[in-house]
Design an enzyme around this catalytic site. Structure first.
Site, PDB file in Angstrom:
ATOM      1  CD  GLN A 268     -75.301 -13.303  31.347  1.00  0.00           C
ATOM      2  OE1 GLN A 268     -74.574 -13.631  32.289  1.00  0.00           O
ATOM      3  NE2 GLN A 268     -76.632 -13.399  31.396  1.00  0.00           N
TER       4      GLN A 268
ATOM      5  CG  HIS B 257     -69.567 -12.776  32.761  1.00  0.00           C
ATOM      6  ND1 HIS B 257     -70.719 -12.353  33.374  1.00  0.00           N
ATOM      7  CD2 HIS B 257     -69.864 -13.977  32.189  1.00  0.00           C
ATOM      8  CE1 HIS B 257     -71.667 -13.264  33.192  1.00  0.00           C
ATOM      9  NE2 HIS B 257     -71.176 -14.244  32.475  1.00  0.00           N
TER      10      HIS B 257
ATOM     11  CD  GLU C 101     -71.111 -17.915  32.559  1.00  0.00           C
ATOM     12  OE1 GLU C 101     -71.182 -17.297  33.642  1.00  0.00           O
ATOM     13  OE2 GLU C 101     -72.027 -17.912  31.724  1.00  0.00           O
TER      14      GLU C 101
ATOM     15  CG  HIS D  92     -72.324 -15.702  27.280  1.00  0.00           C
ATOM     16  ND1 HIS D  92     -71.357 -14.860  27.804  1.00  0.00           N
ATOM     17  CD2 HIS D  92     -73.002 -16.196  28.349  1.00  0.00           C
ATOM     18  CE1 HIS D  92     -71.439 -14.853  29.119  1.00  0.00           C
ATOM     19  NE2 HIS D  92     -72.434 -15.650  29.479  1.00  0.00           N
TER      20      HIS D  92
ATOM     21  NE  ARG E  64     -78.940  -9.205  33.721  1.00  0.00           N
ATOM     22  CZ  ARG E  64     -78.455  -8.985  34.931  1.00  0.00           C
ATOM     23  NH1 ARG E  64     -77.970  -7.794  35.234  1.00  0.00           N
ATOM     24  NH2 ARG E  64     -78.440  -9.950  35.837  1.00  0.00           N
TER      25      ARG E  64
END
Length: 396
Positions: free
Chosen positions: A96, A98, A133, A260, A279
């Site tokens: 995926q 972001h 993240e 990642h 995804r």
């Protein structure tokens, strides 16, 4: 201080044993993937201040300044800007990426204008925020992170001896970096016809056969993913990515646009308070290739493995380039540590037993237990020889 009553998400990729073992309770045989700590409306933690358990997001909404501090509300708005998880992967999560904050705002507004329900399976943007993240390993932790250099990816594919990869190898060896990586990813994700499925199966056999003699361990990671996600074209996309193995205490920062996937392991994860995911493999869920290609940054290179930097009073900080979250660790020895109370924070115990003391209140945490501390200015003392505590907060 509030003890957090947390929710465990039972996603299919979760370990049946890791989170129960951390918390010292028997496993019940069900997958336990993520232990959520925070105020995300999808699964908010609860706090009990004498009137029964209440969702933390509603507690904060009732008094944002009292819970988050005036400076925090001014800087990040009236919601807790981060979410903390204990993540326990037994099988691969989806590959995926972001979006940036700007991409998230535009994508969210577009899907809202088209009245796509938030819970629709083809919805890409669940909110208008970005989702950087950080994952910090509690056990050995294996994953994929960022694109390999095109030449390196080409050499890896060539070593497998699968003719169906030749077009990708040609792209990777002849085109400029961005064009090479974007073209190869598009080709990989397009391998859904009969010929493509044959290539995926041939690659699965090749990585499985070569894994025992691979000194890097990368092929073993790909073979594991191939076995857990049979026939998934994400396996071809995975060959474009760096294989990474973290040791306990090491971490990775995953910014916008970075493809990642987590393969297996137990870790503490902290992220901006968002659920926006595009995804591209190892998943039965919706894959929007055109939107994904707009979000991904096509740049090769090895990811930086983060190790904590010493700070004041025993703090060990994992540096990141954003302010919405700040993760640090305390390995308590014979001396207690004092935490400032100028920002909201979540404390998670992962080893030993720690006693928190603040403004005359005392709270004891054991492994897998956590607490929310409002930004009330009161210092908190951590004490518990042999205990490890992760501190999640913001940078003001």
């Amino acid at each position: 201080m509030d003890r957090l009553h947390t929710i465990v998400r039972d996603y299919a990729w979760g370990s049946t044993t890791a989170i129960p073992a951390l918390q010292g309770r028997p496993a019940d045989g069900t997958p336990q993937a993520e232990l959520w700590m925070g105020a995300h409306p999808g699964a908010p933690s609860r706090v009990d201040r004498g009137a029964g358990p209440a969702p933390l997001d509603l507690v904060i909404a009732a008094d944002p300044v009292g819970e988050l501090g005036a400076a925090g509300v001014e800087r990040f708005g009236p919601t807790l800007p981060f979410l903390v998880k204990v993540l326990a992967a037994a099988t691969p999560l989806s590959i995926q990426a972001h979006p940036t904050r700007e991409q998230a705002r535009a994508g969210y507004a577009d899907e809202e204008s088209r009245s796509i329900p938030l819970d629709a399976p083809h919805r890409n943007y669940k909110d208008d925020n970005h989702k950087p993240e950080l994952i910090c390993a509690l056990s050995e932790f294996e994953g994929l992170c960022g694109f390999r250099a095109p030449a390196e990816a080409a050499d890896l594919m060539a070593s497998l001896g699968v003719p169906g990869l030749d077009p990708l190898i040609e792209l990777l060896r002849t085109k400029p970096e961005s064009e090479a990586l974007s073209g190869a990813l598009a080709e990989a994700l397009g391998m859904t016809d009969a010929q493509g499925r044959e290539t995926v199966e041939a690659v699965a056999r090749a990585v499985t056969a070569a894994a025992p003699s691979d000194p890097t361990g990368a092929l073993a990671g790909y073979a594991f993913a191939a076995a857990e996600c049979p026939g998934d074209p994400g396996l071809i996309a995975a060959l474009l990515l760096n294989h990474v193995r973290l040791q306990p205490g090491e971490a990775l920062y995953l910014g916008a646009g970075l493809p990642h996937a987590y393969l297996r392991g137990l870790g503490v994860e902290i992220m901006a308070n968002s659920d926006n995911v595009l995804r591209c493999g190892f998943t039965p869920k919706h894959v929007d290739v055109p939107e994904l290609m707009k979000v991904v940054t096509f740049r090769g290179g090895r990811p930086e493995i983060l190790r904590p930097e010493p700070g004041a009073d025993g703090e060990r900080l994992y540096p990141v380039p954003i302010d919405e979250f700040r993760l640090s660790r305390y390995d308590l020895g014979g001396q207690p540590a004092t935490l400032p109370g100028d920002a909201p924070q979540i404390l998670l115990c992962t080893a030993g037993t720690v006693e928190l003391t603040s403004a005359g209140q005392t709270l004891t945490l054991r492994p897998g237990e956590s607490a929310f501390l409002a930004a009330d200015g009161a210092a908190t003392v951590l004490d518990g020889p042999g205990a490890t505590v992760f501190r999640s907060t913001v940078t003001l």
